[in-house]
Design a protein around this motif. Structure first.
Motif, PDB file in Angstrom:
ATOM      1  N   SER A 287      -9.689 -11.440  15.133  1.00 60.15           N
ATOM      2  CA  SER A 287      -9.471 -11.053  13.830  1.00 60.15           C
ATOM      3  C   SER A 287      -8.038 -10.449  13.451  1.00 60.15           C
ATOM      4  O   SER A 287      -7.718  -9.596  14.085  1.00 60.15           O
ATOM      5  CB  SER A 287     -10.421  -9.882  13.168  1.00 60.15           C
ATOM      6  OG  SER A 287     -11.998 -10.740  13.352  1.00 60.15           O
ATOM      7  N   LEU A 288      -7.679 -10.848  12.351  1.00 61.97           N
ATOM      8  CA  LEU A 288      -6.235 -10.439  11.900  1.00 61.97           C
ATOM      9  C   LEU A 288      -6.516  -9.896  10.322  1.00 61.97           C
ATOM     10  O   LEU A 288      -7.113 -10.829   9.458  1.00 61.97           O
ATOM     11  CB  LEU A 288      -5.013 -11.311  12.190  1.00 61.97           C
ATOM     12  CG  LEU A 288      -3.720 -10.803  11.334  1.00 61.97           C
ATOM     13  CD1 LEU A 288      -3.322  -9.721  12.032  1.00 61.97           C
ATOM     14  CD2 LEU A 288      -2.777 -11.955  11.359  1.00 61.97           C
ATOM     15  N   ASN A 289      -6.292  -8.561  10.357  1.00 55.52           N
ATOM     16  CA  ASN A 289      -6.548  -8.292   8.959  1.00 55.52           C
ATOM     17  C   ASN A 289      -5.186  -7.404   8.140  1.00 55.52           C
ATOM     18  O   ASN A 289      -4.658  -6.621   8.904  1.00 55.52           O
ATOM     19  CB  ASN A 289      -7.754  -7.227   8.922  1.00 55.52           C
ATOM     20  CG  ASN A 289      -8.304  -6.590   7.461  1.00 55.52           C
ATOM     21  OD1 ASN A 289      -9.003  -7.145   6.841  1.00 55.52           O
ATOM     22  ND2 ASN A 289      -7.345  -5.723   7.078  1.00 55.52           N
ATOM     23  N   ILE A 290      -4.939  -7.854   7.086  1.00 54.68           N
ATOM     24  CA  ILE A 290      -3.970  -7.071   6.298  1.00 54.68           C
ATOM     25  C   ILE A 290      -4.369  -6.608   4.934  1.00 54.68           C
ATOM     26  O   ILE A 290      -5.048  -7.246   4.412  1.00 54.68           O
ATOM     27  CB  ILE A 290      -2.564  -8.044   6.271  1.00 54.68           C
ATOM     28  CG1 ILE A 290      -2.209  -8.353   7.575  1.00 54.68           C
ATOM     29  CG2 ILE A 290      -1.634  -7.366   5.476  1.00 54.68           C
ATOM     30  CD1 ILE A 290      -0.850  -9.417   7.592  1.00 54.68           C
ATOM     31  N   GLY A 291      -4.019  -5.347   4.805  1.00 54.18           N
ATOM     32  CA  GLY A 291      -4.575  -4.764   3.529  1.00 54.18           C
ATOM     33  C   GLY A 291      -3.903  -3.481   2.895  1.00 54.18           C
ATOM     34  O   GLY A 291      -2.989  -3.014   3.599  1.00 54.18           O
ATOM     35  N   PHE A 292      -4.360  -3.014   1.834  1.00 49.00           N
ATOM     36  CA  PHE A 292      -3.914  -1.691   1.490  1.00 49.00           C
ATOM     37  C   PHE A 292      -4.935  -1.124   0.638  1.00 49.00           C
ATOM     38  O   PHE A 292      -6.014  -1.592   0.110  1.00 49.00           O
ATOM     39  CB  PHE A 292      -2.722  -1.928   0.421  1.00 49.00           C
ATOM     40  CG  PHE A 292      -2.944  -2.433  -0.883  1.00 49.00           C
ATOM     41  CD1 PHE A 292      -3.272  -1.765  -1.928  1.00 49.00           C
ATOM     42  CD2 PHE A 292      -2.903  -4.018  -0.884  1.00 49.00           C
ATOM     43  CE1 PHE A 292      -3.684  -2.429  -3.219  1.00 49.00           C
ATOM     44  CE2 PHE A 292      -3.010  -4.610  -2.258  1.00 49.00           C
ATOM     45  CZ  PHE A 292      -3.524  -3.727  -3.385  1.00 49.00           C
ATOM     46  N   ASP A 293      -4.886   0.240   0.582  1.00 48.21           N
ATOM     47  CA  ASP A 293      -5.641   1.217  -0.330  1.00 48.21           C
ATOM     48  C   ASP A 293      -4.891   1.979  -1.196  1.00 48.21           C
ATOM     49  O   ASP A 293      -3.855   2.379  -0.848  1.00 48.21           O
ATOM     50  CB  ASP A 293      -6.505   2.127   0.576  1.00 48.21           C
ATOM     51  CG  ASP A 293      -7.552   1.346   1.351  1.00 48.21           C
ATOM     52  OD1 ASP A 293      -8.220   0.572   1.005  1.00 48.21           O
ATOM     53  OD2 ASP A 293      -7.601   1.497   2.669  1.00 48.21           O
ATOM     54  N   ALA A 294      -5.235   1.921  -2.367  1.00 49.55           N
ATOM     55  CA  ALA A 294      -4.519   2.539  -3.259  1.00 49.55           C
ATOM     56  C   ALA A 294      -5.246   3.608  -4.545  1.00 49.55           C
ATOM     57  O   ALA A 294      -6.461   3.149  -4.838  1.00 49.55           O
ATOM     58  CB  ALA A 294      -3.382   1.821  -4.212  1.00 49.55           C
ATOM     59  N   SER A 295      -4.859   4.489  -4.788  1.00 50.49           N
ATOM     60  CA  SER A 295      -5.498   5.616  -5.814  1.00 50.49           C
ATOM     61  C   SER A 295      -4.216   5.725  -6.884  1.00 50.49           C
ATOM     62  O   SER A 295      -3.051   5.978  -6.574  1.00 50.49           O
ATOM     63  CB  SER A 295      -5.608   6.778  -5.400  1.00 50.49           C
ATOM     64  OG  SER A 295      -7.026   6.691  -4.619  1.00 50.49           O
ATOM     65  N   LEU A 296      -4.429   5.443  -8.334  1.00 48.82           N
ATOM     66  CA  LEU A 296      -3.640   5.462  -9.518  1.00 48.82           C
ATOM     67  C   LEU A 296      -4.010   6.364 -10.524  1.00 48.82           C
ATOM     68  O   LEU A 296      -5.165   6.462 -10.649  1.00 48.82           O
ATOM     69  CB  LEU A 296      -3.200   4.128  -9.972  1.00 48.82           C
ATOM     70  CG  LEU A 296      -2.817   3.283  -8.797  1.00 48.82           C
ATOM     71  CD1 LEU A 296      -3.976   2.361  -8.060  1.00 48.82           C
ATOM     72  CD2 LEU A 296      -1.833   2.091  -9.413  1.00 48.82           C
ATOM     73  N   LEU A 297      -3.367   6.552 -11.373  1.00 43.26           N
ATOM     74  CA  LEU A 297      -3.888   7.369 -12.820  1.00 43.26           C
ATOM     75  C   LEU A 297      -4.565   8.661 -12.638  1.00 43.26           C
ATOM     76  O   LEU A 297      -5.764   8.895 -12.858  1.00 43.26           O
ATOM     77  CB  LEU A 297      -4.510   6.347 -13.535  1.00 43.26           C
ATOM     78  CG  LEU A 297      -3.887   4.876 -13.990  1.00 43.26           C
ATOM     79  CD1 LEU A 297      -4.833   4.266 -14.788  1.00 43.26           C
ATOM     80  CD2 LEU A 297      -2.506   5.418 -14.657  1.00 43.26           C
ATOM     81  N   LYS A 298      -3.721   9.519 -11.627  1.00 45.10           N
ATOM     82  CA  LYS A 298      -4.700  10.697 -11.200  1.00 45.10           C
ATOM     83  C   LYS A 298      -6.245  10.471 -10.536  1.00 45.10           C
ATOM     84  O   LYS A 298      -6.886  11.332 -10.886  1.00 45.10           O
ATOM     85  CB  LYS A 298      -4.763  11.577 -12.491  1.00 45.10           C
ATOM     86  CG  LYS A 298      -3.198  11.975 -13.021  1.00 45.10           C
ATOM     87  CD  LYS A 298      -3.446  12.908 -14.041  1.00 45.10           C
ATOM     88  CE  LYS A 298      -2.086  13.388 -14.604  1.00 45.10           C
ATOM     89  NZ  LYS A 298      -2.112  14.444 -15.854  1.00 45.10           N
ATOM     90  N   ASN A 299      -5.901   9.497  -9.739  1.00 52.45           N
ATOM     91  CA  ASN A 299      -7.161   9.317  -8.794  1.00 52.45           C
ATOM     92  C   ASN A 299      -8.180   8.717  -9.833  1.00 52.45           C
ATOM     93  O   ASN A 299      -9.415   8.495  -9.363  1.00 52.45           O
ATOM     94  CB  ASN A 299      -7.758  10.345  -8.109  1.00 52.45           C
ATOM     95  CG  ASN A 299      -6.439  10.768  -7.082  1.00 52.45           C
ATOM     96  OD1 ASN A 299      -6.321  10.145  -6.221  1.00 52.45           O
ATOM     97  ND2 ASN A 299      -6.495  12.061  -7.022  1.00 52.45           N
ATOM     98  N   ARG A 300      -8.041   8.441 -11.010  1.00 46.20           N
ATOM     99  CA  ARG A 300      -9.214   7.499 -11.563  1.00 46.20           C
ATOM    100  C   ARG A 300      -9.312   5.942 -11.467  1.00 46.20           C
ATOM    101  O   ARG A 300     -10.533   5.709 -11.381  1.00 46.20           O
ATOM    102  CB  ARG A 300      -8.828   7.606 -13.112  1.00 46.20           C
ATOM    103  CG  ARG A 300      -8.764   9.331 -13.720  1.00 46.20           C
ATOM    104  CD  ARG A 300      -8.894   9.086 -15.443  1.00 46.20           C
ATOM    105  NE  ARG A 300      -7.567   8.467 -15.901  1.00 46.20           N
ATOM    106  CZ  ARG A 300      -6.559   9.330 -16.353  1.00 46.20           C
ATOM    107  NH1 ARG A 300      -6.865  10.671 -15.980  1.00 46.20           N
ATOM    108  NH2 ARG A 300      -5.491   8.950 -16.670  1.00 46.20           N
TER     109      ARG A 300
END
Length: 633
Positions: A287-300
């Motif tokens: 397996s090859l996995n590429i991704g991201f995790d993001a929190s925006l708008l004061k964690n809303r």
């Protein structure tokens, strides 16, 4: 619905055709089960940063089942004697897990976590059953094997398997911005021959929390952002316990022979029951996995995204040997490779509305993938069949350049509306007189050779969905809480095998309302089934008639909760206490005519990816309403 039948039969409890009678007669056939499940562990700090841990878990199961069949002189196949079958089975699985963990921080920037360990799993299962006939009375006190006077038989089997593993893992973090994870695991399985028993599976992942970089700090819209990439391998050993062994067994019916010619006795012998394959080895998924995790708008707002590609090599598949070798269970062989490529997306948003006290969270997920078999034995025309039913042959196939477990059969282009239309069509199955007439299915000439026969079989559909999705909503207002969860599937097909039994004259029994109301008759241009006839061995062939859309949306769970006020709890000397009402599987939106469209996901999640999306009459999920109380003291 496939469960709406055109005919029913009823009667009192003495009527052998009454389902209530069958329930009544079997009310005392009870299975008794004793299960012991538990885990114990010990942990010791060898050095300030070095910890040793060992844990041992066991799952022990012992059950007894006594099945008594009374005399049933009214059955379609009358049973003139009663019988008792007793099953006594037991099995156990133990797991022993050991780890050494070392944690160290070098200054304020470098953080290390090192784990090394072993894991061992062992399973054993044994079964014994005995049957005897001719009991003088059917009383409960008489339902023991020694009370019978007729024929007695007994059988016993056992099976076992084991897995042993060693592994090591290193986690490294630099300033909580740069993350690295390295893992290696060595597995040894008893299900393979000794020379192919071991395999090594490495894995690595890296993460970059870009939001902690100085150049990113002016971007106030984003609170946290992490990019990640992962690469790894896993193994599959699900081929049964004795795939490498050629097995023989003895059977009084099929392997005993009157070799002496006496006509009064037979000499016991052995017959081939399973072909062995000593060359089977671990199936490996890379397996090859590429991704991201993001929190925006004061964690809303939270967003998670993954793109992945998974290649499975040395696919384990039961392959039919040449029929000249005999008839027996097919062994698993490593036949080729396949690829799954797709994306997963998760979006969540949570906030509160002013000073009203109302808070909410909305989470949605979306997944899509594309599956293709990239290689088999080098010949793109080679086909491996996942199901080979004795009545409706080979309708699930795995073939190079197509999705795994594709549906295989004939393509139907409607129903002949006139004899003139039928005569102008290519001859079907070598019999124009009976099959090329009005009211018969019109099978497509796929290869264009002017006749309809087995050469026109082709891949006709796929059980793989275009996408799956889910929605989870949570609302809280003062002491009230509401959660709603629904999920769905779009774009897949289901092979409705139940139609084989309910829509055609294949056996004696009830029929579907489709057969009664939607079979062809002169002038019925909207008919879905051919003209009724007492014997029809052509229309029942695997075809597009059995394929239906498997798309659906199901409300999986709705729950309303009320937390009792704290003042009341204090007077009652209770801790947090709540009452709730919960509904599960309350409704399903689908065009599928069968009992439950979720059959596709059940098959896939069970790991049996060689027959995804086949509805053979599985029991549907139940609608459930629960009222409950959670107490704490």
């Amino acid at each position: 619905m496939a469960g709406n039948f055109a005919g029913t039969r009823g009667g009192d409890l003495d009527n052998a055709n009454n389902p209530l009678a069958l329930l009544y007669w079997n009310k005392d056939n009870i299975q008794k089960e004793v299960r012991l499940f538990g885990n114990a562990f010990a942990e010791v700090d060898i050095l300030p940063n070095l910890t040793a841990r060992t844990s041992f878990g066991i799952d022990y199961n012992n059950y007894n089942f006594r099945n008594y069949s009374i005399r049933n002189i009214e059955a379609s196949e009358a049973r003139g004697s009663n019988s008792l079958t007793t099953n006594n089975n037991y099995g156990w699985t133990w797991t022993w897990y050991n780890t050494l963990t070392y944690n160290v921080n070098l200054g304020d920037r470098h953080r290390f976590n090192v784990i090394a360990g072993t894991e061992a799993i062992k399973n054993y299962f044994e079964t014994f059953d005995a049957t005897r006939t001719n009991f003088f009375v059917d009383d409960l006190d008489n339902r023991y094997l020694s009370s019978g006077t007729g024929i007695q038989t007994n059988n016993g089997t056992a099976s076992n398997w084991s897995l042993a593993s060693e592994f090591a893992k290193i986690n490294y973090g630099l300033d909580d911005k740069y993350l690295l994870d390295l893992t290696v695991r060595r597995d040894r399985s008893s299900r393979f021959a000794p020379e192919y028993r071991s395999a090594v599976f490495p894995a690595a992942s890296a993460g970059w929390r870009i939001s902690k970089e100085n150049f990113f700090k002016p971007i106030t819209l984003v609170d946290d952002l992490k990019f990640r990439v992962g690469f790894g391998q896993t193994g599959n050993q699900e081929i049964g316990n004795y795939n490498s062994f050629t097995q023989f067994s003895t059977n009084p019916i099929t392997s005993f022979y009157d070799i002496n010619g006496t006509r009064t006795s037979a000499v016991s012998g052995y017959e081939l029951t399973q072909f062995g394959n000593i060359q089977a080895k671990w199936e490996t998924t890379t397996s090859l996995n590429i991704g991201f995790d993001a929190s925006l708008l004061k964690n809303r707002l939270s967003v998670g995204f993954d793109w992945y590609t998974r290649t499975t090599s040395d696919m384990l598949f039961p392959v039919q040997p040449p029929l000249t070798q005999g008839v027996a269970t097919n062994p698993f062989r490593n036949i080729g490779s396949m690829r799954n490529r797709g994306v997963d997306l998760m979006i969540g948003y949570g906030d509160k509305i002013g000073a009203s006290g109302l808070t909410y969270n909305i989470n949605a997920n979306f997944s899509t993938y594309r599956n293709v078999v990239t290689k088999t034995n080098g010949d793109p025309s080679t086909q491996y069949f996942g199901i080979n039913d004795e009545r409706i042959q080979n309708f699930v196939v795995t073939q190079q350049n197509y999705p795994i477990a594709s549906f295989f059969g004939y393509t139907i282009d409607g129903i002949f509306q006139s004899n003139e239309e039928a005569k102008a069509h290519p001859v079907q199955f070598g019999n124009a007189a009976s099959e090329n007439v009005a009211g018969r299915f019109k099978f497509r000439d796929v290869n264009g050779d002017g006749v309809i026969n087995s050469q026109d079989l082709s891949i006709i559909g796929s059980p793989h969905p275009k996408f799956t999705y889910g929605l989870n909503v949570s609302l809280n207002y003062k002491n009230f809480g509401l959660t709603v969860f629904g999920q769905g599937v779009q774009g897949n097909q289901i092979f409705n095998y139940v139609k084989y039994w309910t829509d055609f004259p294949t056996f004696g029994g009830n029929r579907s309302t489709r057969m009664l109301y939607q079979s062809w008759r002169p002038g019925s241009t909207d008919a879905v089934l051919p003209q009724l006839r007492s014997s029809d061995q052509v229309s029942i062939q695997p075809s597009t008639y059995y394929l239906e859309s498997g798309s659906y949306f199901r409300m999986k769970n709705i729950q309303l909760t009320y937390q009792l006020p704290q003042a009341l709890l204090s007077r009652l000397k209770l801790g947090a206490t709540s009452v709730y009402i919960q509904g599960q599987n309350l409704f399903t939106v689908t065009k599928y005519s069968g009992m439950d469209p979720e059959i596709n996901l059940r098959s896939y999640s069970s790991g049996n990816d060689r027959q995804i999306g086949v509805d053979g009459g599985s029991y549907p999920v139940a609608k459930t309403v629960l009222v409950g109380l959670n107490l704490s003291f």
